[in-house]
Design an enzyme around this catalytic site. Structure first.
Site, PDB file in Angstrom:
ATOM      1  N   TYR A  82       0.864  -1.192   0.000  1.00  0.00           N
ATOM      2  CA  TYR A  82       0.000   0.000   0.000  1.00  0.00           C
ATOM      3  C   TYR A  82       0.894   1.232   0.000  1.00  0.00           C
ATOM      4  O   TYR A  82       1.853   1.328   0.773  1.00  0.00           O
ATOM      5  CB  TYR A  82      -0.909   0.017   1.240  1.00  0.00           C
ATOM      6  CG  TYR A  82      -1.677   1.325   1.345  1.00  0.00           C
ATOM      7  CD1 TYR A  82      -2.941   1.445   0.792  1.00  0.00           C
ATOM      8  CD2 TYR A  82      -1.106   2.454   1.945  1.00  0.00           C
ATOM      9  CE1 TYR A  82      -3.626   2.656   0.833  1.00  0.00           C
ATOM     10  CE2 TYR A  82      -1.776   3.668   1.990  1.00  0.00           C
ATOM     11  CZ  TYR A  82      -3.031   3.756   1.433  1.00  0.00           C
ATOM     12  OH  TYR A  82      -3.698   4.947   1.466  1.00  0.00           O
ATOM     13  N   GLU A 131      -3.240   7.572  -4.253  1.00  0.00           N
ATOM     14  CA  GLU A 131      -3.102   6.273  -3.585  1.00  0.00           C
ATOM     15  C   GLU A 131      -2.890   5.150  -4.588  1.00  0.00           C
ATOM     16  O   GLU A 131      -3.564   5.105  -5.621  1.00  0.00           O
ATOM     17  CB  GLU A 131      -4.377   6.012  -2.773  1.00  0.00           C
ATOM     18  CG  GLU A 131      -4.338   4.763  -1.933  1.00  0.00           C
ATOM     19  CD  GLU A 131      -5.707   4.493  -1.281  1.00  0.00           C
ATOM     20  OE1 GLU A 131      -5.885   4.871  -0.118  1.00  0.00           O
ATOM     21  OE2 GLU A 131      -6.579   3.913  -1.955  1.00  0.00           O
TER      22      GLU A 131
END
Ligand code: GDP
Ligand code: MN
Length: 408
Positions: free
Chosen positions: A119, A207
């Site tokens: 992530y 992101e």
């Protein structure tokens, strides 16, 4: 209406005022900054999906393009190993609803052989007043979930906006997630690029989840398989290309009209259409109508901030938007006249009513500069469906009262 309702409305509103990009838009933008992405394309039909798959070669992933996360779990991301599967998945996914969002298009990406999922995200930390980079070896799943169950697995680094991202901070991230050494060089480029993209786009979020370690032709490398991006709408004038590509298909009609007229509008379920200047005053107005109306199931029909000033054409547009909602049974106008004087506002309201016209009961409260003159003008108009009020309490109570009468 309770405090957390207001807070969640605020969150919702923030989400609405940011421009959200689709996965493919975010990834194509990432690529412009040098981040490696799969070379996929967007399809609007199953046939188009097959054409793209023929061009890319099998396997491919068929991915729903909607403004919500967790598409994988919801069945919106499917691997296809044959052309029949491409066709089947694409026709199933196009038209499907994911968390109340209808899918109109799919991204067809070449399938990747994933070794592990990282992530990587950047957002604004308002408390620290700095961009915050978050990174975790537990990629692929929701970061909120990771934060809840194993917060220690998220490495956090604040970037000083004046100094920019420093090399040692990237090292902190890479070593913090135990990234194998052979990926550090590429990882460093990706983090730098994502930060440049964040700053250069006036983003509130960039992101990548997952940033995957994939294997291709016997070699391991990093690739951004998913992308998410939100842009601060107040800065959108600096990014006309992003503004042009805005997908409004999921927005209610009234919200689009409001945006074009520079009004902030969010539709809610109540019966009292509120027209207010200033977001804080709008929230207070909603709050009070909600409190007085609660026991009768009466509440605000919308959040609407007409902004500074209250020119007739703005008021008229706001009236049209409010009246377009069939549930609205009364209109509450609550305007604070600061630089704009209440007598001007009153004339603006009457002119707008001339243009738009309505039989719905209305309560008008004008406060501030020249408030007496403002009220006199409203009262002199002698409109049978219009009352004035001196305080916000009185205005909210009167609005609830007329709705009660209308509902009986
Ligand atoms: P999200 O669920 O909305 O976040 O959608 P993602 O794009 O992140 O996809 C969900 C999951 O699908 C990823 O975490 C991967 O595990 C998987 N996935 C996505 N692309 C590929 C791919 O090319 N190959 C394989 N095998 N899995 C993929
Ligand atoms: Mn994802």
């Amino acid at each position: 209406m309770q405090f957390d309702t207001i807070l969640s409305l605020f969150e919702y509103f923030r989400w609405r005022i940011d421009l959200n990009l689709h996965e493919y838009q975010a990834k194509f933008r990432f690529a412009e900054f040098g981040i490696p992405i799969p070379r996929g394309k967007v399809a609007h039909s199953a046939d188009e999906a097959v054409e793209i798959a023929q061009e890319l070669g099998l396997p491919v992933v068929v991915k729903a393009q909607v403004f919500t996360g967790g598409r994988g779990k919801a069945g919106g991301v499917k691997l296809a190993k044959t052309m029949d599967e491409v066709k089947e998945h694409a026709s199933n996914i196009i038209g499907m609803d994911i968390k109340e969002h209808t899918v109109h298009k799919v991204l067809i990406d070449p399938g990747a052989n994933i070794k592990s999922e990282i992530y990587l995200g950047i957002t604004n930390d308002r408390a620290a007043r700095k961009p915050l980079i978050m990174c975790s070896a537990e990629g692929g799943m929701d970061i909120e979930e990771v934060n809840r169950t194993m917060p220690e697995k998220i490495i956090r680094v604040h970037v000083d906006p004046l100094l920019g991202l420093r090399g040692y901070q990237v090292t902190q991230l890479a070593s913090g997630i135990d990234l194998p050494r052979n990926h550090w060089k590429q990882f460093s480029k990706i983090v730098q690029a994502l930060y440049e993209c964040y700053i250069g786009s006036d983003a509130t979020l960039t992101e990548i989840n997952p940033l995957a370690i994939i294997e291709e032709d016997g070699e391991e490398m990093l690739r951004a398989l998913d992308g998410k991006m939100s842009i601060d709408e107040n800065a959108l004038y600096r990014h006309p290309k992003l503004a042009d590509e805005r997908d409004t298909s999921a927005d209610p009609e009234e919200e689009i009209i409001a945006r074009e007229a520079d009004l902030s509008y969010v539709s809610l379920d109540g019966q009292i259409g509120c027209m207010v200047n200033g977001a804080g005053l709008a929230m207070a107005t909603m709050d009070l109508t909600g409190i007085f109306g609660e026991e009768y199931g009466i509440g605000p029909a919308n959040f609407l901030d007409i902004g500074g000033g209250a020119e007739a054409d703005k008021v008229a547009t706001a009236l049209r938007i409010i009246l377009a909602e069939p549930e609205v049974k009364a209109i509450l106008i609550n305007i604070f006249g600061g630089i704009t004087r209440c007598d001007d506002v009153a004339r603006g309201i009457l002119q707008a009513l001339d243009e738009v016209g309505t039989d719905l009961p209305m309560v008008v409260r004008l406060v501030g500069t020249n408030q007496e003159e403002g009220r006199e003008i409203m009262e002199a108009a002698n409109l049978p469906n219009l009352q004035t009020a001196r305080s916000l309490y009185e205005a909210a109570q009167k609005a609830v009262e007329v709705v009660r009468k209308a509902m009986n």
